[in-house]
Design an enzyme around this catalytic site. Structure first.
Site, PDB file in Angstrom:
ATOM      1  N   HIS A 248      -6.576  59.600  19.211  1.00  0.00           N
ATOM      2  CA  HIS A 248      -7.474  60.531  18.408  1.00  0.00           C
ATOM      3  C   HIS A 248      -8.793  59.844  18.251  1.00  0.00           C
ATOM      4  CE1 HIS A 248      -5.087  64.145  17.387  1.00  0.00           C
ATOM      5  NE2 HIS A 248      -4.151  63.513  17.142  1.00  0.00           N
ATOM      6  N   LEU A 250      -9.978  57.701  20.186  1.00  0.00           N
ATOM      7  CA  LEU A 250     -10.737  57.655  21.472  1.00  0.00           C
ATOM      8  C   LEU A 250     -11.517  58.822  21.639  1.00  0.00           C
ATOM      9  CD1 LEU A 250      -8.280  55.921  23.910  1.00  0.00           C
ATOM     10  CD2 LEU A 250     -10.571  54.906  22.947  1.00  0.00           C
ATOM     11  N   ARG A 251     -11.145  60.008  21.292  1.00  0.00           N
ATOM     12  CA  ARG A 251     -12.001  61.430  21.482  1.00  0.00           C
ATOM     13  C   ARG A 251     -13.261  61.399  20.776  1.00  0.00           C
ATOM     14  NH1 ARG A 251      -9.618  65.284  24.529  1.00  0.00           N
ATOM     15  NH2 ARG A 251      -7.445  65.583  24.052  1.00  0.00           N
ATOM     16  N   ASN A 360       2.947  66.779  41.143  1.00  0.00           N
ATOM     17  CA  ASN A 360       3.227  65.408  41.705  1.00  0.00           C
ATOM     18  C   ASN A 360       3.592  65.416  43.431  1.00  0.00           C
ATOM     19  OD1 ASN A 360       3.546  62.298  41.087  1.00  0.00           O
ATOM     20  ND2 ASN A 360       5.389  62.684  42.387  1.00  0.00           N
ATOM     21  N   ALA A 361       4.229  66.447  43.390  1.00  0.00           N
ATOM     22  CA  ALA A 361       4.708  66.647  45.191  1.00  0.00           C
ATOM     23  C   ALA A 361       3.336  67.163  45.621  1.00  0.00           C
ATOM     24  CB  ALA A 361       5.715  67.540  45.066  1.00  0.00           C
ATOM     25  N   ARG A 363       0.216  66.449  44.921  1.00  0.00           N
ATOM     26  CA  ARG A 363      -0.731  65.511  45.244  1.00  0.00           C
ATOM     27  C   ARG A 363      -0.490  64.494  46.209  1.00  0.00           C
ATOM     28  NH1 ARG A 363      -0.164  63.644  40.174  1.00  0.00           N
ATOM     29  NH2 ARG A 363      -1.606  65.214  39.454  1.00  0.00           N
ATOM     30  N   TYR A 364       0.881  64.326  46.612  1.00  0.00           N
ATOM     31  CA  TYR A 364       1.294  63.173  47.594  1.00  0.00           C
ATOM     32  C   TYR A 364       1.808  63.556  48.728  1.00  0.00           C
ATOM     33  CZ  TYR A 364       0.610  60.131  43.456  1.00  0.00           C
ATOM     34  OH  TYR A 364       0.077  59.637  42.209  1.00  0.00           O
ATOM     35  N   ARG A 405       2.661  51.870  38.473  1.00  0.00           N
ATOM     36  CA  ARG A 405       1.958  52.343  39.769  1.00  0.00           C
ATOM     37  C   ARG A 405       2.599  51.651  40.783  1.00  0.00           C
ATOM     38  NH1 ARG A 405      -2.091  55.558  39.411  1.00  0.00           N
ATOM     39  NH2 ARG A 405      -3.015  55.882  37.203  1.00  0.00           N
ATOM     40  N   GLY A 418      -0.821  58.273  35.711  1.00  0.00           N
ATOM     41  CA  GLY A 418       0.322  57.201  35.291  1.00  0.00           C
ATOM     42  C   GLY A 418       1.161  57.668  34.268  1.00  0.00           C
TER      43      GLY A 418
END
Length: 457
Positions: A248, A250-251, A360-361, A363-364, A405, A418
């Site tokens: 929060h 960092l927002r 995820n699938a 993307r890779y 990673r 990640g």
């Protein structure tokens, strides 16, 4: 009740040893075929019969040619009803015995030959009593009584006493339930502790008051275990609160950065540097969003659960993924679509879990993704395969850790933060399921999700 486990085991050991020794010493005495003392009434009856037989012989003159007949007459006359009398001469002749009885009579005579101390012994269905001393002038006879046994010992009991190994086996069989119960009662606290530890390993941090009972050793272990769970729960809560607070906080600077970037573009126009700043800001925004999602998912109380059907939950996710795959020049195939299978959980968390592994699938993968659903009486299994570079065996357990990673090309340039698979694992475990990574038959990575079906009680 003995409170110490050590003292309890010690007491059980000595009690068992004492019982075994008692059985070894007492069992032979319980055999009704053993020589036993006469009751007072039996002793008096024997002496009275002895006197009557002596008087009968005194009144019956001896006959050298037919000497045994007067003995038969005497014992037949004074034998009690249903019983018979036997006379044994000094030469060992038995008067009044049947041929079939000679073996047991000889056995008894060999053990009981003292007229001052008559005894009795059972042989199957008959019982022998004696000896009593009978005088006939210068001759002495031993008088025995043969009668039906009052309660004959069964053949099985006789077999047990005659074969010690069989008796040992029967004793073990009879004592087994007691020993099993003792072992179960001693191991019960250990099983409770093991089950509680399994729950903690699955992420269920709750105290177990039932552990603080039983033997002192387990009571102390249970108390320490509950203290550990409390400390872990407090630490996890603090960690989640810290994560949420940081996200929060960092927002605000991120919003200012995005606002400043927009103003700079309006004044100076487009530039590579400005485009890079916007890209990194968007990634930071995605990472903060993922952190907030994971923090909320880790707090079980924040998940509002309801009953929902699998096809209603995931149909839109699969349709959107198929459209995105087509735009990327890839193919997404659903081999077996989800059916109206009931699930109980938070729709947003479950929908996000499948969406994360499908993205995820996407993307890779190189060109192909396959999604499959299977159901049995216990739960639903979802498999997502891609033909991408895959993940090495040593990395498969680690990819569900936040920010982990691999060494391959699955880095931040691919667009990931990640946190996607960490969010998936948290959500699935919150719903009492599991997720794992395997080799895919397509050559890349296979992610498998299992969720329990909802069963109305």
């Amino acid at each position: 009740m003995i409170g110490s486990l050590t003292a309890r085991i010690f007491a059980i050991f000595w009690l068992t040893l004492a019982l075994v020794l008692m059985l070894v010493l007492m069992l032979p005495k319980l055999d009704s075929r053993q020589m036993t003392e006469l009751l007072d009434s039996e002793q008096r009856q024997g002496l009275m019969i002895e006197q009557h037989v002596e008087a009968e012989l005194a009144n019956d003159p001896p006959n050298d040619l037919m000497w045994w007949r007067r003995l038969f007459r005497a014992i037949d006359k004074w034998a009690p009803p249903g019983q018979r009398l036997l006379l044994v001469t000094t030469e060992g002749r038995v008067i009044g015995a049947e041929r079939s009885e000679m073996q047991i009579i000889r056995n008894f005579i060999g053990q009981a030959d003292n007229a001052d101390h008559p005894q009795k012994k059972k042989y199957g269905r008959v019982e022998l009593v004696g000896p009593f001393s009978v005088r006939d002038g210068e001759d002495n006879y031993q008088l025995y009584l043969i009668r039906p046994a009052s309660s004959s010992q069964s053949d099985f009991i006789n077999l047990l006493f005659d074969r010690p190994l069989l008796l040992l086996i029967v004793t073990m069989l009879v004592s087994t339930p007691l020993l099993l119960w003792l072992a179960w009662s001693l191991a019960k606290p250990a099983r409770k502790l093991k089950n509680a530890a399994d729950e903690v390993a699955q992420g269920n941090l709750r105290q177990h008051p039932e552990l603080e009972a039983g033997p002192q050793e387990f009571l102390a272990a249970g108390a320490s275990f509950n203290q550990m769970v409390t400390a872990l729960e407090r630490m996890m809560t603090s960690q989640q609160r810290l994560l949420s607070d940081i996200s929060h906080e960092l927002r605000t600077p991120l919003t200012r950065l995005q606002l400043g970037t927009a103003l700079l573009r309006r004044r100076s126009g487009e530039s590579k540097e400005l485009e890079r700043i916007e890209t990194e800001a968007q990634r930071l925004d995605s990472m903060i969003n993922d952190l907030l999602v994971m923090s909320r998912n880790q707090q079980k109380n924040a998940l509002v659960s309801e009953t929902i059907k699998a096809n209603q939950l995931w149909s839109e996710v699969l349709d959107n993924a198929a459209f995105e795959a087509e735009q990327m020049g890839k193919s997404l195939t659903v081999n077996f679509p989800p059916g109206p299978w009931p699930l109980y959980g938070n729709p947003n968390a479950l929908e996000s879990a499948l969406e994360n592994i499908v993205r995820n699938a996407l993307r890779y993968s190189h060109t192909k993704i396959e999604v499959g659903f299977a159901v049995d009486k216990d739960g639903i299994t979802i498999t997502v395969d891609d033909d991408g570079p895959g993940v090495s065996p040593e990395d498969r357990e680690q990819i569900f850790r936040p920010f982990y990673r691999t060494d391959e090309a699955r880095d931040r340039e691919s667009g990931g933060t990640g946190l996607g698979l960490a969010i998936v694992e948290t959500a699935i475990q919150q719903h009492r399921g599991w997720v794992k990574a395997e080799d895919s038959p397509l050559g890349g990575l296979r992610l498998v999700i299992w969720l329990p079906l909802y069963k109305r009680s």
